[in-house]
Enzyme design. Structure first.
Site, mmCIF file in Angstrom:
data_model
loop_
_atom_site.group_PDB
_atom_site.id
_atom_site.type_symbol
_atom_site.label_atom_id
_atom_site.label_comp_id
_atom_site.label_asym_id
_atom_site.label_seq_id
_atom_site.Cartn_x
_atom_site.Cartn_y
_atom_site.Cartn_z
ATOM 1 N N ASP A 1 -7.941 -7.513 0.738
ATOM 2 C CA ASP A 1 -6.934 -7.705 1.789
ATOM 3 C C ASP A 1 -7.596 -7.373 3.110
ATOM 4 O O ASP A 1 -8.450 -6.471 3.167
ATOM 5 C CB ASP A 1 -5.722 -6.784 1.584
ATOM 6 C CG ASP A 1 -5.945 -5.420 2.236
ATOM 7 O OD1 ASP A 1 -6.525 -4.545 1.568
ATOM 8 O OD2 ASP A 1 -5.569 -5.258 3.428
ATOM 9 N N ASP B 1 0.868 -1.178 0.000
ATOM 10 C CA ASP B 1 0.000 0.000 0.000
ATOM 11 C C ASP B 1 0.906 1.229 0.000
ATOM 12 O O ASP B 1 2.118 1.129 0.119
ATOM 13 C CB ASP B 1 -0.962 -0.025 1.187
ATOM 14 C CG ASP B 1 -0.243 0.035 2.521
ATOM 15 O OD1 ASP B 1 -0.877 -0.261 3.550
ATOM 16 O OD2 ASP B 1 0.948 0.382 2.539
#
Ligand SMILES: O=c1[nH]cnc2cc3nc(NCc4cccs4)[nH]c3cc12
Length: 373
Positions: A267, A93
């Site tokens: 996720d 991320d």
């Protein structure tokens, strides 16, 4: 020169999609669940055990890794795959979300975010350019633009401001990414719970052009029906030939509902975190093994499970490990929960191929209430 990361859609069932993302480090079957490996480890699991649960890809957190051990240090040690001995794909991320949820004294400007480490208070700056640089130093396979995720509900003006800033950052991220062939860059749709803002965000990202499109700004405490409404409105606005990634989601029920609405990738820290807190995910639903009712129960968790760990240990033993906070308890339940999540998305993939996703979804949900917990 052609991009080395490609997405192939192989079947659809309503809005649900079955596909595959091919990368130089291996293929990712979609719908896919990505275990979270925050600090270069999926907590309490060897990397080969994570693979054995069925995971094709895992997630690394830029915020945590940039603070400790540092992106330059990981690069010097060969990159994140070498560092943690996980040879398959990794998605990282951008770090922005965790700056806002973890760091101290953070400040958002046009340039980026400045903040102080939650560990020792030392100052850092994260710009779209620096985030791309860090994710590249980590040698990540799928990297995320820097964005601003705001809570839900928020004022319309605030949602619009953050969405427009995220779009400008998307453009800067794409420029900084500089069309690296062996890596993919995903844009992130923002816009709160406002359909027009979401549509503007999706259109803006499409005109910039990304290898995949994440839906951000959700799983931030809003009711499930709000998340589902936003998904139903936004997935039709996204390209069909690129993966769609719903960030931070979720519980099994959320995942089924999001697949039904056209999402390909997920996720969530939930399965591993819940495992460390003594909660086991099974076909029958979640079993809280801290509960004293398991103290004398000789039965395994689920004798029909394909996962040996659901058959070889009694509920009494798992209860004992959890109550005594034995390390093995976290290990076993993390493995059980990740395996359940992978069975769920593998079942969804097969169901979509067989044009029976609706039945799969309904019978899976029915199992959560029917079984004797
Ligand atoms: O818009 C987003 N942008 C970039 N990363 C995210 C991560 C996200 N994770 C969740 N939910 C799961 C959570 C994990 C920890 C607190 S909430 N929602 C999220 C939204 C975003």
């Amino acid at each position: 020169m052609t991009k080395q990361i490609t997405f192939t859609l192989s079947a659809t069932d309503g809005m649900a999609r079955r596909g595959r993302i091919d990368t130089p480090r291996g293929d990712i079957q979609t719908p896919a669940f990505m275990p979270v490996g925050t600090l270069g480890t999926v907590k309490a699991m060897y990397p080969e055990e994570v693979r054995e649960t069925g995971a094709d890809i895992l997630l690394g957190n830029t915020y945590h890794l940039m603070l400790r051990p540092g992106a330059e240090r990981v690069a010097k040690l060969g990159g994140l795959h070498v560092f943690m001995d996980w040879p398959r794909p990794i998605l990282t991320d951008s770090g922005g979300f965790q700056v806002m949820s973890l760091s101290k004294l953070r400040k958002i400007t046009e340039k980026g975010v400045t903040f102080r480490s939650h560990l020792d208070g030392s100052p850092y700056e994260l710009s779209p350019e620096r985030s791309i640089e860090i994710q590249t130093l980590l040698d990540s396979d799928i990297i995320m633009q820097l964005d601003e995720c705001i809570p839900l509900p928020s004022e319309q003006k605030e949602m619009e401001r953050a969405m427009e800033l995220s779009l400008r950052w998307a453009d800067r991220s794409k420029t900084a990414f500089n069309n690296q062939l062996n890596r993919a860059l995903f844009g992130i749709v923002q816009g709160g719970d406002d359909a027009q803002l979401r549509a503007r965000s999706a259109a803006g990202l499409r005109s910039i052009g990304f290898d995949g499109y994440a839906v951000g700004g959700l799983a931030v405490g809003e009711p499930q029906e709000v998340m589902f409404r936003v998904l139903s409105e936004i997935t039709p606005e996204l390209p069909t030939d690129r993966p769609r990634y719903l960030m931070g989601v979720g519980k099994p029920d959320d995942i089924l509902g999001a697949i039904e609405r056209g999402i390909d990738m997920f996720d969530c820290v939930h399965p591993t975190r819940a495992g460390r807190h003594g909660h086991a995910y099974t076909r029958f639903g979640v079993i809280n093994l801290k509960n004293a009712r398991h103290k004398d129960d000789p039965r395994p968790l689920d004798e029909a499970s394909p996962n040996p760990n659901c058959r070889r240990f009694s509920r009494a033993y798992l209860h004992h490990l959890v109550k005594t906070e034995e390390i093995l308890g976290a290990m076993i339940l993390s493995q059980i929960n990740l395996s359940y999540y992978q069975e769920l998305v593998a079942g969804a993939r097969a169901a979509i191929e067989g044009a029976r996703f609706e039945d799969f979804s309904a019978s899976t949900r029915a199992g959560w209430t029917a079984g004797d917990l």
